[in-house]
Design a protein around this motif. Structure first.
Motif, mmCIF file in Angstrom:
data_model
loop_
_atom_site.group_PDB
_atom_site.id
_atom_site.type_symbol
_atom_site.label_atom_id
_atom_site.label_comp_id
_atom_site.label_asym_id
_atom_site.label_seq_id
_atom_site.Cartn_x
_atom_site.Cartn_y
_atom_site.Cartn_z
ATOM 1 N N PRO A 65 0.831 -1.209 0.000
ATOM 2 C CA PRO A 65 0.000 0.000 0.000
ATOM 3 C C PRO A 65 0.863 1.255 0.000
ATOM 4 C CG PRO A 65 0.085 -0.930 2.199
ATOM 5 C CD PRO A 65 0.811 -1.900 1.301
ATOM 6 N N ARG A 66 0.448 2.243 -0.743
ATOM 7 C CA ARG A 66 1.194 3.496 -0.757
ATOM 8 C C ARG A 66 0.952 4.299 0.521
ATOM 9 N NH1 ARG A 66 0.408 6.290 -6.189
ATOM 10 N NH2 ARG A 66 1.682 4.488 -6.747
ATOM 11 N N LEU A 67 -0.261 4.179 1.075
ATOM 12 C CA LEU A 67 -0.582 4.894 2.303
ATOM 13 C C LEU A 67 -0.457 3.961 3.496
ATOM 14 C CD1 LEU A 67 -3.758 6.971 1.338
ATOM 15 C CD2 LEU A 67 -1.416 7.781 1.557
ATOM 16 N N PRO A 68 0.099 4.423 4.599
ATOM 17 C CA PRO A 68 0.148 3.597 5.809
ATOM 18 C C PRO A 68 -1.243 3.484 6.413
ATOM 19 C CG PRO A 68 0.890 5.800 6.315
ATOM 20 C CD PRO A 68 0.665 5.769 4.817
ATOM 21 N N LEU B 15 -6.550 16.622 -4.020
ATOM 22 C CA LEU B 15 -5.938 15.345 -4.368
ATOM 23 C C LEU B 15 -6.459 14.294 -3.389
ATOM 24 C CD1 LEU B 15 -3.852 13.514 -5.828
ATOM 25 C CD2 LEU B 15 -2.176 14.273 -4.115
ATOM 26 N N LEU B 16 -7.102 13.273 -3.919
ATOM 27 C CA LEU B 16 -7.579 12.157 -3.108
ATOM 28 C C LEU B 16 -6.669 10.966 -3.359
ATOM 29 C CD1 LEU B 16 -9.696 10.755 -1.287
ATOM 30 C CD2 LEU B 16 -10.939 10.153 -3.382
ATOM 31 N N GLN B 17 -6.107 10.412 -2.292
ATOM 32 C CA GLN B 17 -5.265 9.230 -2.378
ATOM 33 C C GLN B 17 -5.888 8.115 -1.548
ATOM 34 O OE1 GLN B 17 -1.658 11.359 -0.972
ATOM 35 N NE2 GLN B 17 -0.680 10.527 -2.806
ATOM 36 N N ALA B 18 -5.803 6.902 -2.057
ATOM 37 C CA ALA B 18 -6.353 5.760 -1.327
ATOM 38 C C ALA B 18 -5.558 4.514 -1.679
ATOM 39 C CB ALA B 18 -7.834 5.561 -1.660
ATOM 40 N N SER B 19 -5.420 3.626 -0.704
ATOM 41 C CA SER B 19 -4.820 2.305 -0.925
ATOM 42 C C SER B 19 -5.877 1.276 -0.571
ATOM 43 C CB SER B 19 -3.573 2.123 -0.054
ATOM 44 O OG SER B 19 -2.530 2.973 -0.488
ATOM 45 N N LEU B 20 -6.351 0.553 -1.576
ATOM 46 C CA LEU B 20 -7.469 -0.368 -1.413
ATOM 47 C C LEU B 20 -6.979 -1.805 -1.546
ATOM 48 C CD1 LEU B 20 -9.977 1.545 -3.720
ATOM 49 C CD2 LEU B 20 -9.651 1.823 -1.266
ATOM 50 N N PRO B 21 -7.267 -2.659 -0.545
ATOM 51 C CA PRO B 21 -6.831 -4.060 -0.641
ATOM 52 C C PRO B 21 -7.639 -4.816 -1.684
ATOM 53 C CG PRO B 21 -8.182 -3.737 1.311
ATOM 54 C CD PRO B 21 -8.003 -2.380 0.699
ATOM 55 N N TRP B 22 -6.984 -5.768 -2.326
ATOM 56 C CA TRP B 22 -7.635 -6.586 -3.356
ATOM 57 C C TRP B 22 -6.945 -7.935 -3.353
ATOM 58 C CZ3 TRP B 22 -7.341 -7.309 -9.163
ATOM 59 C CH2 TRP B 22 -8.611 -7.574 -9.704
ATOM 60 N N VAL C 251 -2.999 -8.051 -2.941
ATOM 61 C CA VAL C 251 -2.352 -6.952 -3.664
ATOM 62 C C VAL C 251 -3.107 -5.661 -3.319
ATOM 63 C CG1 VAL C 251 -1.430 -8.347 -5.557
ATOM 64 C CG2 VAL C 251 -3.768 -7.467 -5.693
ATOM 65 N N TRP C 252 -2.612 -4.542 -3.846
ATOM 66 C CA TRP C 252 -3.172 -3.241 -3.505
ATOM 67 C C TRP C 252 -3.456 -2.426 -4.763
ATOM 68 C CZ3 TRP C 252 -4.351 -1.847 1.476
ATOM 69 C CH2 TRP C 252 -3.871 -2.717 2.463
ATOM 70 N N LEU C 253 -4.576 -1.714 -4.727
ATOM 71 C CA LEU C 253 -4.879 -0.699 -5.730
ATOM 72 C C LEU C 253 -4.573 0.658 -5.102
ATOM 73 C CD1 LEU C 253 -8.332 -2.024 -6.998
ATOM 74 C CD2 LEU C 253 -6.170 -2.126 -8.232
ATOM 75 N N ASN C 254 -3.475 1.275 -5.528
ATOM 76 C CA ASN C 254 -3.087 2.592 -5.018
ATOM 77 C C ASN C 254 -3.627 3.655 -5.967
ATOM 78 O OD1 ASN C 254 -1.541 1.880 -2.637
ATOM 79 N ND2 ASN C 254 -0.055 0.988 -4.053
#
Length: 425
Positions: A33-36, A98-105, A112-115
């Motif tokens: 993930p890009r975000l903690p 700017l919206l940032q999100a790290s979504l588990p998949w 894996v992660w969708l950053n």
């Protein structure tokens, strides 16, 4: 063109068509993930701000078709994102956000992660429906058409909530972004809001509450003579048995347990759950007691219901904020027994959300109060802010932490908790 060359070209095109989705996935998916993981403490200031926003959003005094405006600061939005359990954050800028999100998949057995990164332009505030426009969208290393962001958001929301969010979104006429806040202009439409809420509350959960409501009415009707309040341990097993009977008939244990907690939380503060399901009951109804006190039942049951909804941390924060506010002039003082009731409720609600059937079975076995609620009579209460600081070092002081550790030990020792945790009940 020679035949072999044509075949080679066709083969290359076919390979490109086959490999393009794989290449897109490889660019979009990432192993980290890009975000903690984000944490945000809900202290008294944050809760006071939350109450202020709720008052602004409260539509009960608004006439239909009236227009209101709401200002949400960047900190407000990021606190909500942190407490929703999402790895997401919003940065407001002069010309947008700017919206940032790290979504588990999951890709087969591999996590894996969708950053995601989405840049938004802020339009000027004009009449009509005005929304920020997507400027740039990127998932991992894969750039995508910005216009795709709305379709992705709609698809994700509809999978989770159905069409309800869009009934609410339709009431928003304009959104403006600046470097300090998000501004919303919305038009109150009672029928639209009611339809959105009804679709968010599944019919099965409404029927579970209806069954709990009717069982309560039958039990209270048997109390002779009528009384202003009853011990929770007297009615809880019967309500758990009602929920278990419905589970045996094919209903979901989690929904039945949530309905049980919701009814009891409402009853503890003198509210009629029948009003939520179109079956109001104007007859007098008793309150509930724990440790001989109605306030203990209120703390315990409201915290249990919040935890069953996945809001346990917020329940703890609300309890602490209430006790801190009580240390102010005119308040009842800081009470460790109130906090113990909050923690006992939060923990049984959280345990039950993971093992609802097991908890219903334990509660149906007529457990005494001491099986699910700790001893609290010896805990300090009615402390002024000065005494709290002097005797316990304030919140998070050594004395405070020692006493909270003792409260957790008492909860660990409860028979229902040991039964849910794998020990002997």
């Amino acid at each position: 063109m020679k035949l072999p060359s044509r075949r080679l070209l066709l083969f290359a095109l076919a390979a490109l068509c086959f490999l393009s989705p794989l290449l897109g996935l490889a660019l979009a998916l990432q192993t980290e993930p890009r975000l903690p993981e984000l944490h945000s403490r809900l202290g008294p200031a944050e809760l006071a701000r939350g109450r202020q926003l709720l008052r602004q959003l409260d539509p009960r005094r608004l006439p239909a078709d009236s227009v209101s405006e709401l200002r949400l600061r960047e900190a407000d939005l990021n606190t909500l994102l942190a407490h929703s359990g999402q790895r997401a954050q919003l940065q407001l800028r002069r010309d947008g956000a700017l919206l940032q999100a790290s979504l588990p998949w999951k890709l087969g057995p591999w996590p894996v992660w969708l950053n995601l990164e989405l840049e938004l332009d802020s339009p000027s505030w004009v009449g009509g429906a005005v929304w920020p426009q997507p400027r740039r969208l990127r998932i991992g290393r894969l750039p995508l058409p910005p216009s795709l962001s709305l379709r992705l958001a709609r698809s994700a929301l509809e999978r989770r909530f159905g069409a309800a969010p869009w009934a609410a979104v339709d009431m928003v006429e304009a959104v403006r972004l600046d470097e300090e806040a998000v501004w919303l202009r919305w038009r109150w439409q009672p029928q639209q809001a009611a339809a959105a809420l009804a679709s968010l509350w599944p019919q099965a959960e409404q029927e579970a509450l209806r069954a709990q409501h009717r069982r309560w009415q039958a039990l209270v009707g048997q109390l002779q003579p009528p009384r202003p309040s009853v011990e929770l341990a007297q009615l809880l097993p019967e309500l758990a048995r009602e929920a278990l009977a419905r589970v045996e008939g094919g209903q979901a244990a989690a929904a039945e347990l949530r309905a049980l907690w919701l009814q009891l939380a409402l009853r503890s503060v003198g509210r009629d759950p029948g009003r939520l399901i179109g079956d109001p009951d104007n007859r007098p109804s008793p309150g509930l007691r724990l440790a001989g006190r109605e306030d203990m039942a209120q703390h315990f049951l409201i915290s249990a219901w919040l935890a069953a909804q996945g809001a346990g941390q917020m329940g703890d924060a609300l309890g602490l904020a209430k006790e801190l506010s009580d240390t102010q002039r005119g308040g009842s003082g800081f009470s460790f027994n109130d906090l113990a009731a909050d923690r006992a409720g939060e923990r049984i609600g959280r345990l039950g959300s993971g093992r609802p059937l097991e908890l219903l079975r334990l509660l149906a076995q007529q457990p005494p109060e001491t099986a699910f609620f700790p001893k609290v009579a010896d805990l300090p209460e009615f402390l002024s802010r000065q005494r709290l600081q002097q005797e316990f070092g304030g919140v998070d002081g050594p004395g405070y932490r020692a006493l909270m550790t003792e409260i957790e030990r008492r909860i660990d020792a409860l028979a229902v908790h040991r039964g849910l945790s794998g020990g002997a009940p």
